[in-house]
Design a protein around this motif. Sequence first.
Motif, PDB file in Angstrom:
ATOM      1  N   PRO A  45       0.827  -1.206   0.000  1.00 34.42           N
ATOM      2  CA  PRO A  45       0.000   0.000   0.000  1.00 34.42           C
ATOM      3  C   PRO A  45       0.865   1.260   0.000  1.00 34.42           C
ATOM      4  CG  PRO A  45      -0.740  -1.547   1.672  1.00 34.42           C
ATOM      5  CD  PRO A  45       0.547  -2.069   1.149  1.00 34.42           C
ATOM      6  N   ARG A  46       0.455   2.246  -0.819  1.00 32.11           N
ATOM      7  CA  ARG A  46       1.225   3.494  -0.937  1.00 32.11           C
ATOM      8  C   ARG A  46       1.304   4.240   0.396  1.00 32.11           C
ATOM      9  NH1 ARG A  46       4.686   3.163  -4.576  1.00 32.11           N
ATOM     10  NH2 ARG A  46       4.274   0.992  -4.141  1.00 32.11           N
ATOM     11  N   ASP A  47       0.312   4.007   1.286  1.00 27.99           N
ATOM     12  CA  ASP A  47       0.231   4.756   2.551  1.00 27.99           C
ATOM     13  C   ASP A  47       1.529   4.678   3.338  1.00 27.99           C
ATOM     14  OD1 ASP A  47      -2.130   4.129   1.438  1.00 27.99           O
ATOM     15  OD2 ASP A  47      -3.213   3.716   3.297  1.00 27.99           O
ATOM     16  N   TYR A  48       2.154   3.512   3.322  1.00 27.60           N
ATOM     17  CA  TYR A  48       3.379   3.349   4.098  1.00 27.60           C
ATOM     18  C   TYR A  48       4.431   4.341   3.649  1.00 27.60           C
ATOM     19  CZ  TYR A  48       1.514  -1.075   5.796  1.00 27.60           C
ATOM     20  OH  TYR A  48       0.748  -2.028   6.384  1.00 27.60           O
ATOM     21  N   TYR A  49       4.553   4.473   2.312  1.00 23.35           N
ATOM     22  CA  TYR A  49       5.572   5.385   1.793  1.00 23.35           C
ATOM     23  C   TYR A  49       5.191   6.824   2.106  1.00 23.35           C
ATOM     24  CZ  TYR A  49       7.360   1.315  -0.661  1.00 23.35           C
ATOM     25  OH  TYR A  49       7.863   0.092  -0.955  1.00 23.35           O
ATOM     26  N   GLU A  50       3.873   7.110   2.057  1.00 19.85           N
ATOM     27  CA  GLU A  50       3.384   8.444   2.405  1.00 19.85           C
ATOM     28  C   GLU A  50       3.795   8.796   3.830  1.00 19.85           C
ATOM     29  OE1 GLU A  50       1.470  11.116   1.081  1.00 19.85           O
ATOM     30  OE2 GLU A  50       2.481  10.185  -0.624  1.00 19.85           O
ATOM     31  N   ALA A  51       3.458   7.858   4.751  1.00 18.01           N
ATOM     32  CA  ALA A  51       3.766   8.082   6.162  1.00 18.01           C
ATOM     33  C   ALA A  51       5.261   8.269   6.356  1.00 18.01           C
ATOM     34  CB  ALA A  51       3.263   6.911   6.998  1.00 18.01           C
ATOM     35  N   ARG A  58       7.372   9.338   4.209  1.00 18.22           N
ATOM     36  CA  ARG A  58       7.794  10.614   3.624  1.00 18.22           C
ATOM     37  C   ARG A  58       7.556  11.755   4.624  1.00 18.22           C
ATOM     38  NH1 ARG A  58       5.678  14.551   0.633  1.00 18.22           N
ATOM     39  NH2 ARG A  58       3.626  13.629   0.822  1.00 18.22           N
ATOM     40  N   ASN A  65      13.412   3.793   3.322  1.00 18.14           N
ATOM     41  CA  ASN A  65      12.205   3.248   2.681  1.00 18.14           C
ATOM     42  C   ASN A  65      12.434   1.808   2.257  1.00 18.14           C
ATOM     43  OD1 ASN A  65      10.464   5.309   2.863  1.00 18.14           O
ATOM     44  ND2 ASN A  65      10.776   6.097   0.782  1.00 18.14           N
TER      45      ASN A  65
END
Lengths: 304, 275
Positions: free
Chosen positions: A196-202, A204, A213
């Motif tokens: 899920p993209r959310d992990y990378y968002e968080a 960031r 990352n």
Amino acid sequence: MADMTQSGLAVTPARIAAPRRRSPYPGWFFLPAAIIYGVLFLLPTVASLYFSLTRWTLFNSTFIGLDNFAQFLREPFLIKGLINTVIYAVITSSMKVVLGLLLAVLLTSQIAARGYLRSVVFFPVLVSTVGVGITFTVLMHPTNGMINEGLALLGIKGPGWLVNPNLALYSVALVDVWKGVGLATVIYIAGIVAIPRDYYEAARIDGATKLQNFFYITLPLCRPATSTVIILSFIGGLRTFDLIWAMTRGGPGFASDTVASVIYKQYQSGFYGLSTAGNVVLFVLIAVLVVPLTMMLNRKEGHE
Amino acid sequence: MSFIRKYWLSAVAILVSVVVFLVPFAFIVLTAFKDPKQASLLDFSWPQGNYLWGNIVEVVTTRNWMLVTAFVNSSILTVASVALLVIFGAMVGFVLQRRKTRLNGLIEFLILAGLMIPPAVVPTIWLLQGIQLFGRLHGLILIEVAYGLPFTILLYRAFISTIPRELDEAAIIDGARPFDVFFKVILPLLWPVTVTNIVVQSVAIFNDFTNPLYYLPGNANATVQLTLYNFQSQFNTSYNLLFTNIVLITIPPLIVFLFFNRQIVAGMTAGAVKG
């Protein structure tokens, strides 16, 4: 849909009167597959356990106990094959894991010509192994081969890839990686895309670096892909035959023999019992190495 | 990431991919265009004249049109094996996914065993001789089916679990026989995974070298991968013909790659995400 139900209702009374209601999932559906698989795969596998204990001419067999296995562990060139097989499997699978993961990270990033790169990395997977083997045998020719001529341009004296007994197995393993890394890459790409993209968002927002990352999100979360790649390529490496046969035929001498090439050589020479013992050895080798490996990879996954 | 750095990385990646992956293929194609003398130099150079057609004619007609025979054999082998694999594999996958019995554990164990255990070569030959199938194409077809079934069944079972059970029940209530439920209701719905199966297995079987080598000896029965192997000893120095042959037998996988790339990737990565 409504149409179907209506016509169905019209037929129902007659059908209900049928004497016995059959299961919608009949057991005989297993039958064709079970017969083919049972007769052509299971039966020979079971028979191999017996024939590996015999001196065998296909027409008659003499029981000789564990002599074949003793011979396998006594003859230096057979032992060599056993060790080579493990080395080959470890090298190819670990290189495929590392390179496959790096390529997948690269090919899911914002890089130009992504489609081209994915295709070009994956295409060798679909080309015939023997064709690849023959091509690289030519490219790896010690004096005229393109690889060494290319290295000479850079001022490097290329090694005798396939003629140096200490190097031959590794050269073949390298070609195996060249051909198979595309599969590892697409498996990793599937794994990475599913994160899920959310992990990378968080991450960031928390100010994580690219490297963080990778180590704290990508690597742990594509663990299923890692186990698939490891197990697939490890089993493939242990069973490898066609590439070795196309490139070195186990040579020079017995330097790059694997269990699978030994099985073929013994079969060709008419030592059917010994060849079958080789099969059993390979079977045991795979079971002993792959079953614990699978359990380890799956258990760790459960903990997280 | 800065604009410059991004393009720098892309440029390096493209350059490396050209050297590592494209040059070997270019070498194969270029050599197929050369005359014997230039090809024997084994170097990466532009062909002096176009000899491709002559090479193709020679490769195809050699040994009594052996390559044509081999293409026919390989096509029959691939089509027949894949057809049987799809039907029998889907049948097993369907019942295995739908009906939970004590047998399921055993069947799943056998499937995993089939993915892992290397086939016992000589006992298989002994058995094939016993049932008069050794050295015959239909014997090899059954072998390919036996070896390919575990993977096909796994793909089907995973896909069938996404098809609602209500569908089978509705068909049964409408009075369909189990046979029709499967072949007329379920099988058509499995089309996406069937395409995946067809593509993945046909590439694998078309490229198979080991099984024809063991179970289908003899020049009359050669499959395409074995022609390559025969050519290598016959044309020890005729690299132009050897590489022309490689080009010719790479065309079918190339076509599959161009049209079904997505299905291949889907099939080969199945299970990677969920483990």
